[in-house]
Design a protein around this motif. Structure first.
Motif, PDB file in Angstrom:
ATOM      1  N   ALA A 246      14.113 -22.390 -29.723  1.00 50.18           N
ATOM      2  CA  ALA A 246      13.702 -22.358 -28.324  1.00 50.18           C
ATOM      3  C   ALA A 246      14.496 -21.306 -27.557  1.00 50.18           C
ATOM      4  CB  ALA A 246      13.911 -23.723 -27.688  1.00 50.18           C
ATOM      5  N   ARG A 247      13.829 -20.666 -26.607  1.00 47.62           N
ATOM      6  CA  ARG A 247      14.498 -19.697 -25.735  1.00 47.62           C
ATOM      7  C   ARG A 247      15.478 -20.384 -24.800  1.00 47.62           C
ATOM      8  NH1 ARG A 247       8.988 -16.305 -24.641  1.00 47.62           N
ATOM      9  NH2 ARG A 247       9.366 -14.736 -26.259  1.00 47.62           N
ATOM     10  N   ILE A 248      15.067 -21.544 -24.288  1.00 52.30           N
ATOM     11  CA  ILE A 248      15.908 -22.404 -23.452  1.00 52.30           C
ATOM     12  C   ILE A 248      15.531 -23.838 -23.785  1.00 52.30           C
ATOM     13  CG2 ILE A 248      16.111 -20.744 -21.549  1.00 52.30           C
ATOM     14  CD1 ILE A 248      14.070 -22.480 -19.980  1.00 52.30           C
ATOM     15  N   GLN A 249      16.327 -24.753 -23.317  1.00 46.80           N
ATOM     16  CA  GLN A 249      15.952 -26.162 -23.436  1.00 46.80           C
ATOM     17  C   GLN A 249      14.626 -26.346 -22.711  1.00 46.80           C
ATOM     18  OE1 GLN A 249      18.920 -28.814 -21.862  1.00 46.80           O
ATOM     19  NE2 GLN A 249      17.743 -30.637 -22.334  1.00 46.80           N
TER      20      GLN A 249
ATOM     21  N   SER B 293       2.830 -25.334 -31.219  1.00 47.15           N
ATOM     22  CA  SER B 293       3.238 -26.040 -32.439  1.00 47.15           C
ATOM     23  C   SER B 293       3.837 -27.408 -32.140  1.00 47.15           C
ATOM     24  CB  SER B 293       4.217 -25.194 -33.249  1.00 47.15           C
ATOM     25  OG  SER B 293       5.441 -25.018 -32.555  1.00 47.15           O
ATOM     26  N   ALA B 294       4.654 -27.492 -31.109  1.00 45.13           N
ATOM     27  CA  ALA B 294       5.275 -28.780 -30.780  1.00 45.13           C
ATOM     28  C   ALA B 294       4.213 -29.815 -30.407  1.00 45.13           C
ATOM     29  CB  ALA B 294       6.280 -28.609 -29.642  1.00 45.13           C
ATOM     30  N   CYS B 295       3.203 -29.412 -29.643  1.00 45.93           N
ATOM     31  CA  CYS B 295       2.162 -30.349 -29.216  1.00 45.93           C
ATOM     32  C   CYS B 295       1.168 -30.654 -30.333  1.00 45.93           C
ATOM     33  CB  CYS B 295       1.441 -29.829 -27.979  1.00 45.93           C
ATOM     34  SG  CYS B 295       2.461 -29.909 -26.488  1.00 45.93           S
TER      35      CYS B 295
ATOM     36  N   ALA C 193       4.915 -23.034 -25.263  1.00 41.27           N
ATOM     37  CA  ALA C 193       4.646 -21.703 -25.813  1.00 41.27           C
ATOM     38  C   ALA C 193       5.519 -20.642 -25.140  1.00 41.27           C
ATOM     39  CB  ALA C 193       3.170 -21.352 -25.667  1.00 41.27           C
ATOM     40  N   THR C 194       5.672 -20.737 -23.828  1.00 39.08           N
ATOM     41  CA  THR C 194       6.472 -19.755 -23.095  1.00 39.08           C
ATOM     42  C   THR C 194       7.936 -19.779 -23.516  1.00 39.08           C
ATOM     43  OG1 THR C 194       4.981 -19.901 -21.204  1.00 39.08           O
ATOM     44  CG2 THR C 194       7.178 -19.010 -20.782  1.00 39.08           C
ATOM     45  N   THR C 195       8.453 -20.982 -23.718  1.00 38.88           N
ATOM     46  CA  THR C 195       9.873 -21.111 -24.053  1.00 38.88           C
ATOM     47  C   THR C 195      10.105 -21.282 -25.555  1.00 38.88           C
ATOM     48  OG1 THR C 195       9.863 -23.510 -23.667  1.00 38.88           O
ATOM     49  CG2 THR C 195      10.424 -22.073 -21.791  1.00 38.88           C
ATOM     50  N   ARG C 196       9.031 -21.179 -26.322  1.00 42.31           N
ATOM     51  CA  ARG C 196       9.064 -21.281 -27.801  1.00 42.31           C
ATOM     52  C   ARG C 196       9.712 -22.556 -28.290  1.00 42.31           C
ATOM     53  NH1 ARG C 196      10.412 -15.050 -29.390  1.00 42.31           N
ATOM     54  NH2 ARG C 196       8.341 -14.261 -28.920  1.00 42.31           N
TER      55      ARG C 196
END
Length: 154
Positions: free
Chosen positions: A5-8, A52-54, A143-146
């Motif tokens: 992840a880019r951030i939490q 992917s997480a969802c 998706a934005t924060t991977r």
């Protein structure tokens, strides 16, 4: 591509956001739409958005709600399979249209809305619309924060 992840997750960083999301979740899930239909809608929108997480959590949630592997494997091709009810097909068509807003000049055509309305009452339609929008919110955040799919399910 990295799977870090880019951030939490932003919703976790802003506690008021979690409260709002939980309220949307509860509202959408308390209006009478079958739980498995909501799970299928969530998973299909997440597949379209490539979250992917969802997709991971959606498939797991659908299985927990009693979905079969046969239906989950066929979800991306739901139009070409005999596994889904007419009401589920209407909900999936609505989910796809509301997720792909930029794909056509009339994002949610009257025919798609009318078919959904023939299977769901006003409160249920409201729940579907809110759940599709909430799913798209999840997808865009992740998706934005991977945000990666969990890798420790064992």
């Amino acid at each position: 591509m990295t799977h870090e992840a880019r951030i939490q997750n932003p919703a976790a960083l802003l506690p008021d956001a979690v409260k709002a999301i939980n309220l949307l979740y509860r509202a959408a899930h308390s209006a009478g739409v079958p739980g498995n239909t909501l799970e299928l809608v969530h998973l299909r929108a997440s597949q379209i958005n490539g979250c992917s997480a969802c997709v991971d959590s959606g498939a797991r949630g659908a299985r927990k709600a009693g979905e079969t592997e046969e239906r989950l494997f066929a979800l991306a091709a739901w139009r070409e399979t005999p596994y889904f009810t007419d009401a589920e097909r209407a909900a999936l068509a609505l989910a796809e249209a509301a997720t792909r807003l930029a794909d056509r000049s009339d994002p949610v055509p009257d025919a798609i809305w009318a078919e959904a309305a023939s299977h769901f009452g006003e409160q249920e339609l409201a729940a579907l619309v809110l759940w599709i929008a909430t799913t798209n919110l999840f997808n865009r955040i992740n998706a934005t924060t991977r945000q990666p799919a969990p890798q420790n399910w064992g």
